[in-house]
Design a protein around this motif. Structure first.
Motif, PDB file in Angstrom:
ATOM      1  N   ARG A  22     -21.712   0.027 -75.835  1.00 39.17           N
ATOM      2  CA  ARG A  22     -21.159  -0.693 -74.678  1.00 39.17           C
ATOM      3  C   ARG A  22     -19.653  -0.866 -74.827  1.00 39.17           C
ATOM      4  O   ARG A  22     -18.898  -0.690 -73.868  1.00 39.17           O
ATOM      5  N   LEU A  25     -17.985   2.453 -74.258  1.00 41.54           N
ATOM      6  CA  LEU A  25     -18.000   2.781 -72.835  1.00 41.54           C
ATOM      7  C   LEU A  25     -16.962   1.958 -72.078  1.00 41.54           C
ATOM      8  O   LEU A  25     -16.251   2.477 -71.213  1.00 41.54           O
ATOM      9  N   ALA A  26     -16.846   0.682 -72.413  1.00 35.69           N
ATOM     10  CA  ALA A  26     -15.850  -0.173 -71.764  1.00 35.69           C
ATOM     11  C   ALA A  26     -14.438   0.342 -72.036  1.00 35.69           C
ATOM     12  O   ALA A  26     -13.589   0.365 -71.126  1.00 35.69           O
ATOM     13  N   THR A  28     -13.609   3.445 -72.653  1.00 39.19           N
ATOM     14  CA  THR A  28     -13.474   4.696 -71.901  1.00 39.19           C
ATOM     15  C   THR A  28     -13.192   4.406 -70.433  1.00 39.19           C
ATOM     16  O   THR A  28     -12.308   5.018 -69.829  1.00 39.19           O
ATOM     17  N   VAL A  29     -13.914   3.469 -69.858  1.00 35.98           N
ATOM     18  CA  VAL A  29     -13.704   3.114 -68.450  1.00 35.98           C
ATOM     19  C   VAL A  29     -12.299   2.549 -68.259  1.00 35.98           C
ATOM     20  O   VAL A  29     -11.607   2.895 -67.294  1.00 35.98           O
ATOM     21  N   SER A  30     -11.847   1.724 -69.169  1.00 39.38           N
ATOM     22  CA  SER A  30     -10.497   1.154 -69.072  1.00 39.38           C
ATOM     23  C   SER A  30      -9.440   2.251 -69.134  1.00 39.38           C
ATOM     24  O   SER A  30      -8.464   2.238 -68.371  1.00 39.38           O
ATOM     25  N   LEU A  32      -9.800   5.392 -68.298  1.00 36.92           N
ATOM     26  CA  LEU A  32      -9.861   6.152 -67.043  1.00 36.92           C
ATOM     27  C   LEU A  32      -9.193   5.388 -65.901  1.00 36.92           C
ATOM     28  O   LEU A  32      -8.487   5.980 -65.088  1.00 36.92           O
ATOM     29  N   GLN A  33      -9.403   4.085 -65.846  1.00 38.70           N
ATOM     30  CA  GLN A  33      -8.768   3.271 -64.803  1.00 38.70           C
ATOM     31  C   GLN A  33      -7.252   3.341 -64.917  1.00 38.70           C
ATOM     32  O   GLN A  33      -6.550   3.463 -63.911  1.00 38.70           O
TER      33      GLN A  33
END
Length: 85
Positions: A22, A25-26, A28-30, A32-33
């Protein structure tokens, strides 16, 4: 009784792995944002260019001002030359 599942991992180990994934993933999402936030990236680039083009007092760097003046003079000279031909 030993609390482990079929592959030999305990519930605590599985929960720890899920938490690690988790977090990954967080992150990675950050990332990408940040890459997809064009407005912020443009502001940061503009600030960087502004900083490079000005002195510590906020005035334009002399060498850039001289270059801009030379370019304006060159364009004016070209326009005058073209009109006289």
């Amino acid at each position: 009784m030993n609390r482990s599942n079929v592959n030999g991992s305990s519930p605590e180990a599985i929960e720890a792995e899920i938490e690690r994934q988790r977090d990954e993933l967080a992150d990675t999402v950050s990332a990408l944002q940040e890459r997809l936030d064009v407005k912020t990236r443009a502001r940061e680039k503009a600030a960087e260019l502004r900083e490079r083009a000005t002195t510590d007092t906020g005035k334009p760097r002399p060498e850039l001002a001289a270059l801009a003046a030379a370019m304006v003079a060159g364009v004016v000279g070209f326009v005058v030359w073209r009109r006289r031909r």
